[in-house]
Design an enzyme around this catalytic site. Sequence first.
Site, PDB file in Angstrom:
ATOM      1  N   GLU A  57       0.823  -1.212   0.000  1.00  0.00           N
ATOM      2  CA  GLU A  57       0.000   0.000   0.000  1.00  0.00           C
ATOM      3  C   GLU A  57       0.860   1.266   0.000  1.00  0.00           C
ATOM      4  O   GLU A  57       0.473   2.291  -0.555  1.00  0.00           O
ATOM      5  CB  GLU A  57      -1.013   0.005   1.152  1.00  0.00           C
ATOM      6  CG  GLU A  57      -0.483  -0.266   2.544  1.00  0.00           C
ATOM      7  CD  GLU A  57      -0.378  -1.746   2.901  1.00  0.00           C
ATOM      8  OE1 GLU A  57       0.298  -2.466   2.153  1.00  0.00           O
ATOM      9  OE2 GLU A  57      -0.930  -2.162   3.940  1.00  0.00           O
ATOM     10  N   TRP A 192       8.117 -42.376 -15.571  1.00  0.00           N
ATOM     11  CA  TRP A 192       7.332 -41.524 -14.689  1.00  0.00           C
ATOM     12  C   TRP A 192       5.909 -42.054 -14.575  1.00  0.00           C
ATOM     13  O   TRP A 192       5.382 -42.649 -15.504  1.00  0.00           O
ATOM     14  CB  TRP A 192       7.242 -40.110 -15.247  1.00  0.00           C
ATOM     15  CG  TRP A 192       8.549 -39.482 -15.612  1.00  0.00           C
ATOM     16  CD1 TRP A 192       9.011 -39.234 -16.872  1.00  0.00           C
ATOM     17  CD2 TRP A 192       9.558 -39.001 -14.721  1.00  0.00           C
ATOM     18  NE1 TRP A 192      10.240 -38.633 -16.812  1.00  0.00           N
ATOM     19  CE2 TRP A 192      10.595 -38.485 -15.507  1.00  0.00           C
ATOM     20  CE3 TRP A 192       9.674 -38.975 -13.332  1.00  0.00           C
ATOM     21  CZ2 TRP A 192      11.746 -37.933 -14.949  1.00  0.00           C
ATOM     22  CZ3 TRP A 192      10.818 -38.421 -12.786  1.00  0.00           C
ATOM     23  CH2 TRP A 192      11.830 -37.917 -13.583  1.00  0.00           C
ATOM     24  N   THR A 218      13.137 -42.502   0.201  1.00  0.00           N
ATOM     25  CA  THR A 218      13.008 -41.931  -1.140  1.00  0.00           C
ATOM     26  C   THR A 218      14.388 -41.590  -1.715  1.00  0.00           C
ATOM     27  O   THR A 218      14.639 -41.773  -2.905  1.00  0.00           O
ATOM     28  CB  THR A 218      12.087 -40.687  -1.093  1.00  0.00           C
ATOM     29  OG1 THR A 218      10.777 -41.136  -0.735  1.00  0.00           O
ATOM     30  CG2 THR A 218      12.022 -39.968  -2.423  1.00  0.00           C
ATOM     31  N   ARG A 229      12.581 -26.226  -9.880  1.00  0.00           N
ATOM     32  CA  ARG A 229      13.042 -25.943 -11.235  1.00  0.00           C
ATOM     33  C   ARG A 229      11.977 -25.181 -12.030  1.00  0.00           C
ATOM     34  O   ARG A 229      11.850 -25.327 -13.237  1.00  0.00           O
ATOM     35  CB  ARG A 229      13.445 -27.255 -11.927  1.00  0.00           C
ATOM     36  CG  ARG A 229      14.598 -27.932 -11.186  1.00  0.00           C
ATOM     37  CD  ARG A 229      15.348 -28.928 -12.037  1.00  0.00           C
ATOM     38  NE  ARG A 229      14.661 -30.192 -12.198  1.00  0.00           N
ATOM     39  CZ  ARG A 229      14.651 -31.174 -11.294  1.00  0.00           C
ATOM     40  NH1 ARG A 229      15.285 -31.036 -10.139  1.00  0.00           N
ATOM     41  NH2 ARG A 229      14.029 -32.306 -11.539  1.00  0.00           N
TER      42      ARG A 229
HETATM   43  N1  LIG Z   1       4.963 -41.383  -6.521  1.00  0.00           N
HETATM   44  C1  LIG Z   1       5.343 -40.587  -5.555  1.00  0.00           C
HETATM   45  O1  LIG Z   1       4.777 -39.507  -5.354  1.00  0.00           O
HETATM   46  C2  LIG Z   1       6.513 -40.970  -4.700  1.00  0.00           C
HETATM   47  C3  LIG Z   1       7.164 -40.007  -3.917  1.00  0.00           C
HETATM   48  C4  LIG Z   1       8.242 -40.395  -3.139  1.00  0.00           C
HETATM   49  C5  LIG Z   1       8.644 -41.724  -3.134  1.00  0.00           C
HETATM   50  N2  LIG Z   1       7.998 -42.612  -3.920  1.00  0.00           N
HETATM   51  C6  LIG Z   1       8.381 -44.019  -3.896  1.00  0.00           C
HETATM   52  O2  LIG Z   1       8.285 -44.473  -2.567  1.00  0.00           O
HETATM   53  C7  LIG Z   1       9.241 -45.507  -2.357  1.00  0.00           C
HETATM   54  C8  LIG Z   1      10.022 -45.218  -1.099  1.00  0.00           C
HETATM   55  O3  LIG Z   1       9.144 -45.370  -0.034  1.00  0.00           O
HETATM   56  P1  LIG Z   1       9.654 -45.252   1.438  1.00  0.00           P
HETATM   57  O4  LIG Z   1       8.492 -45.481   2.308  1.00  0.00           O
HETATM   58  O5  LIG Z   1      10.884 -46.058   1.629  1.00  0.00           O
HETATM   59  O6  LIG Z   1      10.149 -43.721   1.455  1.00  0.00           O
HETATM   60  P2  LIG Z   1      10.015 -42.565   2.519  1.00  0.00           P
HETATM   61  O7  LIG Z   1       8.698 -42.611   3.185  1.00  0.00           O
HETATM   62  O8  LIG Z   1      10.383 -41.301   1.823  1.00  0.00           O
HETATM   63  O9  LIG Z   1      11.154 -42.907   3.555  1.00  0.00           O
HETATM   64  C9  LIG Z   1      10.944 -43.853   4.554  1.00  0.00           C
HETATM   65  C10 LIG Z   1      12.079 -43.831   5.535  1.00  0.00           C
HETATM   66  O10 LIG Z   1      12.149 -42.574   6.180  1.00  0.00           O
HETATM   67  C11 LIG Z   1      12.732 -42.758   7.460  1.00  0.00           C
HETATM   68  N3  LIG Z   1      11.993 -41.999   8.451  1.00  0.00           N
HETATM   69  C12 LIG Z   1      12.527 -41.079   9.315  1.00  0.00           C
HETATM   70  N4  LIG Z   1      11.595 -40.582  10.113  1.00  0.00           N
HETATM   71  C13 LIG Z   1      10.438 -41.196   9.787  1.00  0.00           C
HETATM   72  C14 LIG Z   1       9.133 -41.104  10.310  1.00  0.00           C
HETATM   73  N5  LIG Z   1       8.809 -40.271  11.309  1.00  0.00           N
HETATM   74  N6  LIG Z   1       8.191 -41.888   9.759  1.00  0.00           N
HETATM   75  C15 LIG Z   1       8.463 -42.715   8.743  1.00  0.00           C
HETATM   76  N7  LIG Z   1       9.688 -42.838   8.192  1.00  0.00           N
HETATM   77  C16 LIG Z   1      10.681 -42.088   8.732  1.00  0.00           C
HETATM   78  C17 LIG Z   1      12.656 -44.254   7.763  1.00  0.00           C
HETATM   79  O11 LIG Z   1      13.976 -44.753   7.753  1.00  0.00           O
HETATM   80  P3  LIG Z   1      14.735 -44.784   9.170  1.00  0.00           P
HETATM   81  O12 LIG Z   1      13.900 -45.624  10.076  1.00  0.00           O
HETATM   82  O13 LIG Z   1      16.074 -45.322   8.874  1.00  0.00           O
HETATM   83  O14 LIG Z   1      14.771 -43.367   9.605  1.00  0.00           O
HETATM   84  C18 LIG Z   1      11.866 -44.839   6.624  1.00  0.00           C
HETATM   85  O15 LIG Z   1      12.320 -46.094   6.237  1.00  0.00           O
HETATM   86  C19 LIG Z   1      10.089 -45.541  -3.583  1.00  0.00           C
HETATM   87  O16 LIG Z   1       9.645 -46.608  -4.366  1.00  0.00           O
HETATM   88  C20 LIG Z   1       9.802 -44.259  -4.286  1.00  0.00           C
HETATM   89  O17 LIG Z   1       9.938 -44.369  -5.678  1.00  0.00           O
HETATM   90  C21 LIG Z   1       6.962 -42.286  -4.698  1.00  0.00           C
END
Ligand SMILES: NC(=O)c1ccc[n+]([C@@H]2O[C@H](COP(=O)([O-])OP(=O)(O)OC[C@H]3O[C@@H](n4cnc5c(N)ncnc54)[C@H](OP(=O)(O)O)[C@@H]3O)[C@@H](O)[C@H]2O)c1
Length: 399
Positions: A57, A192, A218, A229
């Site tokens: 403003e 994708w 992830t 980006r």
């Molecule tokens: N399509 C989509 O939008 C999308 C997006 C992202 C990922 N993805 C896919 O998702 C898959 C990965 O899944 P993900 O479950 O392993 O990935 P994530 O949810 O990103 O990571 C999980 C890890 O985060 C850590 N973590 C730390 N604090 C946490 C909390 N409070 N709660 C839960 N986890 C916590 C844990 O490891 P620690 O126990 O060692 O800490 C857990 O194993 C891949 O296949 C990827 O391609 C898809």
Amino acid sequence: MPTHSADEQHLHRALELARQGIGLASPNPYVGAVITDSGGNVVGTGAYTYAGVKHAEILALEAAGTIARGGTLYINLEPHAHQGRTPPCTDALIAAGIRRVVASMPDPNPKVSGRGFEKLRAAGVHVEVGRLEEQARRLNEGFARYIRHGVPLVTLKAAMTLDGKIAPPPANQDAASQGDASPAGDGFSGNWITSEIARAHVHELRHQHDALLVGVGTILSDNPLLTDRSGRPRRRPLLRVILDSRLRLPVESRLVQSVATEGNNDVLVFFSSAGRKDDEQKRAQLEQLGIQVEAVPASEPDGRTDLPSVLRHLGQLEITSAMIEGGAAVNWAALSANVVDKVFLYYAPKILAGTGSIPFAAGTGFRHISQAAQVKNIHLHRFGEDFAVEGYLRDPYGE
Ligand SMILES: NC(=O)c1ccc[n+]([C@@H]2O[C@H](COP(=O)([O-])OP(=O)(O)OC[C@H]3O[C@@H](n4cnc5c(N)ncnc54)[C@H](OP(=O)(O)O)[C@@H]3O)[C@@H](O)[C@H]2O)c1
């Protein structure tokens, strides 16, 4: 007296100007202002950017000069009546002889809300509030959540198939399956879930946020960069936040390497195993590469990073909005901890099926339909053949 539609037209322009602050104004609100003279002609406009210091403003008043006398101010947010980084705007408006103020909404900050309007009215200015309110509220919802509760607005974003899968079974993930995750580097396009046009929109969303948040899972599976980006300017870098209870983040990941080579101070890792010797060593190693590492309490019963603590910490860093782009584990952790304010869920017309494919959210899930997270105030978006559902689990302006 300007017509109803002329008022709306000027307010639309004020909202457009306010949007120029996206990426720039946070942690302050987005504000745009238009001043018309007594004949209804636009004589000054202004948009707030944090670095520019002056409020919208004031910029509009300066542009209008003495012609502002007897004129109308159109603005998306209540002018402030208190001394902040700048003197009260209400005083400047009164001194300039503004006769009428048309504002979309009050300031969401409970400490000052309504005071600006009161001061203007007390000085004889005619004040109207509430036109285009819905649009104005959506624009500043991150600021509202942050200023009212000291934590960022949390948006849960995911890209999935029609049947709610975010990735194929892990063994089949020869490369990235979503987002910007591409071990092979930018430009990967074979695997994708969503189309290019939807993915381009994700970068617009990233641009609107102060922070992105994923779990270390992830990073381990997709090796993403997690950058904005959009090509638009930002005042502060997008903070890339990793939940990593036991500091498994690989030093050779693209994320860590991007900090090490570019020297940006924009990756923040939260862990929950402070005190363990191995983890303290890893912490020192990451910090040496320029990664910020913070210990937070462990959540019950899994010992993982406690999400409410993470969000309070982000609030202390003046992060007003955080977008979770995590995998199934973090998505469920966020939903079950009740920290999600809204969702932005992209769907591609594909069906992956199979129990091994990764669902949007893992964990136990809600046990009964009556306990399911209820998404309200739905907005649908089309991106070619893909679509997205935007909706709210909580009112960002609520308690
Ligand atoms: N399509 C989509 O939008 C999308 C997006 C992202 C990922 N993805 C896919 O998702 C898959 C990965 O899944 P993900 O479950 O392993 O990935 P994530 O949810 O990103 O990571 C999980 C890890 O985060 C850590 N973590 C730390 N604090 C946490 C909390 N409070 N709660 C839960 N986890 C916590 C844990 O490891 P620690 O126990 O060692 O800490 C857990 O194993 C891949 O296949 C990827 O391609 C898809």
